[in-house]
Design a protein around this motif. Structure first.
Motif, PDB file in Angstrom:
ATOM      1  N   SER A 199       0.840  -1.199   0.000  1.00 39.85           N
ATOM      2  CA  SER A 199       0.000   0.000   0.000  1.00 39.85           C
ATOM      3  C   SER A 199       0.879   1.254   0.000  1.00 39.85           C
ATOM      4  CB  SER A 199      -0.909   0.005   1.230  1.00 39.85           C
ATOM      5  OG  SER A 199      -1.857  -1.044   1.156  1.00 39.85           O
ATOM      6  N   ASP A 200       0.288   2.357  -0.495  1.00 41.93           N
ATOM      7  CA  ASP A 200       0.974   3.655  -0.498  1.00 41.93           C
ATOM      8  C   ASP A 200       2.373   3.525  -1.084  1.00 41.93           C
ATOM      9  OD1 ASP A 200      -1.268   4.777   0.849  1.00 41.93           O
ATOM     10  OD2 ASP A 200      -0.481   4.015   2.737  1.00 41.93           O
ATOM     11  N   THR A 247       5.043   2.905  -4.840  1.00 50.21           N
ATOM     12  CA  THR A 247       5.249   3.207  -6.252  1.00 50.21           C
ATOM     13  C   THR A 247       6.241   2.219  -6.851  1.00 50.21           C
ATOM     14  OG1 THR A 247       7.033   4.784  -5.773  1.00 50.21           O
ATOM     15  CG2 THR A 247       4.793   5.674  -5.927  1.00 50.21           C
ATOM     16  N   THR A 304      -3.985  -0.754  -0.875  1.00 52.42           N
ATOM     17  CA  THR A 304      -4.524   0.467  -1.480  1.00 52.42           C
ATOM     18  C   THR A 304      -3.396   1.392  -1.910  1.00 52.42           C
ATOM     19  OG1 THR A 304      -6.177   2.222  -1.197  1.00 52.42           O
ATOM     20  CG2 THR A 304      -4.709   1.790   0.670  1.00 52.42           C
ATOM     21  N   ASN A 305      -3.698   2.201  -2.927  1.00 51.02           N
ATOM     22  CA  ASN A 305      -2.828   3.310  -3.338  1.00 51.02           C
ATOM     23  C   ASN A 305      -1.443   2.841  -3.761  1.00 51.02           C
ATOM     24  OD1 ASN A 305      -2.020   5.958  -3.886  1.00 51.02           O
ATOM     25  ND2 ASN A 305      -1.309   6.278  -1.785  1.00 51.02           N
ATOM     26  N   VAL A 306      -1.404   2.004  -4.784  1.00 52.68           N
ATOM     27  CA  VAL A 306      -0.128   1.677  -5.420  1.00 52.68           C
ATOM     28  C   VAL A 306      -0.147   2.307  -6.810  1.00 52.68           C
ATOM     29  CG1 VAL A 306      -0.929  -0.544  -6.351  1.00 52.68           C
ATOM     30  CG2 VAL A 306       1.514  -0.148  -6.023  1.00 52.68           C
ATOM     31  N   ARG A 307       0.989   2.871  -7.227  1.00 50.58           N
ATOM     32  CA  ARG A 307       1.121   3.501  -8.535  1.00 50.58           C
ATOM     33  C   ARG A 307       2.211   2.759  -9.302  1.00 50.58           C
ATOM     34  NH1 ARG A 307      -1.389   8.528  -8.574  1.00 50.58           N
ATOM     35  NH2 ARG A 307      -0.114   9.237 -10.331  1.00 50.58           N
ATOM     36  N   VAL A 339      -7.698  -4.761  -4.314  1.00 53.60           N
ATOM     37  CA  VAL A 339      -6.793  -3.649  -4.593  1.00 53.60           C
ATOM     38  C   VAL A 339      -7.653  -2.419  -4.882  1.00 53.60           C
ATOM     39  CG1 VAL A 339      -4.945  -2.770  -6.047  1.00 53.60           C
ATOM     40  CG2 VAL A 339      -5.036  -5.215  -5.490  1.00 53.60           C
ATOM     41  N   ASN A 389      -8.037   2.118  -5.191  1.00 51.57           N
ATOM     42  CA  ASN A 389      -7.483   3.478  -5.324  1.00 51.57           C
ATOM     43  C   ASN A 389      -6.083   3.471  -5.930  1.00 51.57           C
ATOM     44  OD1 ASN A 389      -9.805   4.623  -3.936  1.00 51.57           O
ATOM     45  ND2 ASN A 389      -8.901   3.796  -2.065  1.00 51.57           N
ATOM     46  N   SER A 390      -5.880   2.667  -6.955  1.00 50.68           N
ATOM     47  CA  SER A 390      -4.539   2.483  -7.505  1.00 50.68           C
ATOM     48  C   SER A 390      -4.509   2.799  -8.994  1.00 50.68           C
ATOM     49  CB  SER A 390      -4.064   1.049  -7.251  1.00 50.68           C
ATOM     50  OG  SER A 390      -3.901   0.838  -5.852  1.00 50.68           O
ATOM     51  N   ASN A 398      -9.883   1.748  -9.262  1.00 48.87           N
ATOM     52  CA  ASN A 398      -8.568   1.656  -9.882  1.00 48.87           C
ATOM     53  C   ASN A 398      -8.642   2.125 -11.327  1.00 48.87           C
ATOM     54  OD1 ASN A 398      -7.387   0.265  -7.562  1.00 48.87           O
ATOM     55  ND2 ASN A 398      -8.615  -1.500  -8.217  1.00 48.87           N
TER      56      ASN A 398
END
Length: 676
Positions: free
Chosen positions: A383-384, A386, A406-409, A429, A431-432, A459
């Motif tokens: 999560s969080d 990159t 959550t929140n992987v770019r 998964v 918010n990515s 996503n």
């Protein structure tokens, strides 16, 4: 680390349609036939393409990349141009643009650089060993007539055979004799006499690619010649394309935990896994980044990452390379091998967070598909975090995430030559973002969201390029809520899948909220579905496990040079009276060329169409079979005309549900796509 890493392909069912349905014709695959013997003169000018298309046709779509693509068939050669051919199990079918150049020893193909370059990538194929396992063979590289160096090509990571999950043995008999197979239109184990299946059976995954730094920067107009040397161990060498680029100097991070200080070996002779672990532990305590300078580092297991930033000198310079290692006993997750990979902690243990990986390559050693094996380049839960600027090669899956997380770019990566998927968001998964990734030659879906037990939500897959998946789809969404697929470029899927897929299957959670599919382009999509014996759409929506009734908005897509139809809505024969597809809306779509229809409806349900323009349609605009009951009231699938549907494909007499069911119409190859 975690559970099975790719959705098991369902046991094939009998063909989708009833035997009594009329208009069955012999399969007419687009572009079949023998290879075309042709050469190009030595003065040919460079032709730059994107997914073998004029770049103007795909402006604003796909990944932003640093290289320029040139197809071998547009270069100068004294070899033989093979293709076009979209028939599965052929070399042209898996080539970019469905054409390539075949060289015998002593022959060459020569590219003119369209821009300055100090590095090239060559996509190629050479034969397998007679008993499988691959061979190696040289390829000469010359610039302006002067030999500069050679490459050693290999087919050790290519050439799979047989039925899923495939074999490395070209002489293997059927892996699943109790499955339906198209070749005999039968279930072999239930057939007397047992049918003879010729071997090698269903060869696939022919291509590989290699990168090469040229040692200096050459100018636009300089000539790169690739030669299959006389006496090569390869009876033939197929060159598909050349990518050329200027690679920047190595990135240097001075204030960091440099892995060399912790005992890492940049020559690759000694294993560096423990040194990386020590550098990560120190960096976390000292609040520093980990830096991996240029070199090749041997790593034969997972590196566990949590709350750490790891930077390489650039993916051309920092190479993390490992062997696949057999485990003495199977792991709790079913793995029988391990291998090089960077893994977050398992979600059941809380997962990892604040992981940042950039600027290096991961070179794996995966040569067979074992779905329980955790031999992916990136895995676990992060999560969080990159992942940016990596080059992922020869692993099973490039990135497989088991949530919840959550929140992987995931951005600006190159993911090529995978045995299975390039990326899969699996289980919860949210918010990515996956953006500006370049993907080529996967053995399963290029990009996938699989909501197996927990929905993936909110996503986005945006501005990615997916080329030549040899099995399954370019982009696939299996259940989930409020996800988006936008501005992607998908080209040349080969079999049992297509460009964009929306599927209620593999036990996925229901679709809910909105699924937005916007401003994507597919090229030469719409493959032949072996088990159903029909062609698929460039985009296909499939209700197998349950009905699909969430709002699906398909807006601004372009479907170019479709092998069969552009749009398909389908349910499987055993469940056609149980499930339906509704609440699907197509708007501002461009269809340029179909082998058969614009829309193929093989399900109960409905869809609306507004400003869907089509040209070069091979058969009737709408193939409407509904759920194959052919009732006096018409098809069980209804089309709503919201206006502006140009090209005559949606004629008034087709509305709302005229039966126009031509089960397997002849395929009419369309002309090449052009500017609208």
């Amino acid at each position: 680390m975690s559970r099975s890493t790719t959705p098991a392909r369902r046991r094939p069912q009998r063909p989708l349609t009833a035997g009594a349905v009329v208009a069955v014709t012999a399969l007419a695959l687009l572009g079949g036939g023998p290879a075309a013997a042709a050469t190009r003169p030595s003065g040919a000018q460079p032709v730059v393409t994107r997914a073998a298309l004029d770049p103007a046709l795909v402006a604003g779509r796909g990944a932003k990349v640093g290289f320029l693509e040139q197809e071998a068939e547009n270069a100068s050669t004294n070899g033989e141009i093979i293709g076009p051919d979209r028939s599965a199990y052929t070399l042209p079918a898996e080539a970019s643009g469905r054409r390539a150049v075949r060289l015998t020893p002593g022959e060459h193909v020569e590219f003119v650089l369209p821009s300055a370059a100090n590095a090239i990538t060559v996509r190629y194929s050479i034969p397998d060993a007679p008993n499988g396992g691959g061979i190696t063979a040289p390829l000469g590289v010359a610039v302006n007539g002067k030999h500069i160096r050679g490459m050693t090509l290999t087919s050790q990571y290519s050439w799979l055979y047989n039925q899923y999950p495939f074999s490395n043995d070209p002489q293997a008999g059927l892996l699943h004799p109790d499955w339906w197979i198209t070749e005999c239109s039968c279930v072999p184990s239930a057939t007397t006499p047992y049918p003879t299946i010729s071997t090698p059976f269903r060869p696939t995954h022919f291509y590989d690619e290699q990168r090469l730094l040229l040692g200096r920067t050459y100018r636009a107009g300089d000539r790169i010649r690739l030669t299959a040397p006389a006496g090569s161990a390869a009876a033939w060498t197929v060159i598909d394309l050349l990518d050329s680029e200027v690679v920047a100097p190595p990135h240097v991070r001075l204030l960091a935990a440099n892995v060399l200080a912790f005992g890492a070996d940049p020559t690759g002779r000694r294993d560096s896994a423990a040194a990386l672990d020590r550098a990560i532990t120190f960096a976390r305590r000292a609040h520093l980044k980990v830096y991996i300078p240029p070199g090749t580092y041997q790593v034969n297991r997972h590196i566990i990452v949590d709350d750490v930033t790891i930077e390489g000198a650039g993916s051309w310079y920092t190479i993390i390379k490992g062997r696949e290692v057999a485990l003495p006993t199977p792991a709790p997750d079913g793995s029988v091998h391990t291998g090089v990979g960077f893994y977050g902690r398992d979600a059941a243990d809380g997962g990892s967070r604040n992981v940042h990986l950039s600027g290096f390559a991961i070179e794996g050693d995966v040569r067979e598909r074992i779905d329980t094996d955790q031999v992916n380049a990136i895995g676990g839960a992060m999560s969080d975090s990159t992942i940016d600027g990596l080059y992922l090669h020869h692993t099973k899956v490039g990135l497989w995430f088991d949530g919840p997380m959550t929140n992987v770019r995931v951005t600006n990566n190159i993911i090529v030559d995978q045995i299975a998927d390039a990326l899969n968001f699996h289980i919860g998964v949210t918010n990515s973002l996956v953006a500006h990734n370049f993907i080529r030659n996967t053995g399963d879906d290029g990009l996938a969201m699989w909501s197996e037990t927990t929905a993936n939500a909110r996503n986005t897959f945006d501005h990615n390029t997916v080329q030549s998946p040899t099995l399954a789809n370019g982009i696939a969404i299996y259940g989930g809520r409020d996800n988006t697929v936008s501005h992607n470029l998908i080209a040349d899927p080969v079999r049992e899948g297509s460009g964009i897929h929306v599927g209620s299957r593999f036990g996925a959670q229901p679709f809910a909220g909105h699924l937005r599919i916007t401003n994507n382009t597919t090229a030469r999509a719409g493959t032949y579905e072996l088990n159903w014996n029909i062609g698929l759409g460039a985009i296909w929506i499939f209700a197998l496990d349950r009905s699909i009734d969430a709002a699906i908005e398909v807006v601004g897509d372009a479907y170019l040079d479709n092998t069969y139809n552009a749009i398909m809505l389908v349910s499987d024969w055993p469940v056609k009276d149980l499930y339906s597809i509704t609440n699907v809306h197509f708007r501002d779509i461009r269809v340029d060329g179909t082998g058969t229809s614009v829309v193929s409806a093989r399900s109960a349900g409905s869809a609306s169409f507004a400003n869907v323009d089509a040209r070069n349609v091979g058969a009737v605009g709408v193939n409407n079979c509904g759920s194959f009951h052919f009732t006096p009231a018409g098809s069980e699938f209804a089309l709503t005309d919201l206006g502006g549907n140009d090209g005559g494909w949606l004629a008034p007499w087709l509305l709302p549900n005229a039966i126009t069911c031509d089960d397997r119409p002849p395929v009419s190859p369309p002309p090449p796509p052009a500017r609208w």
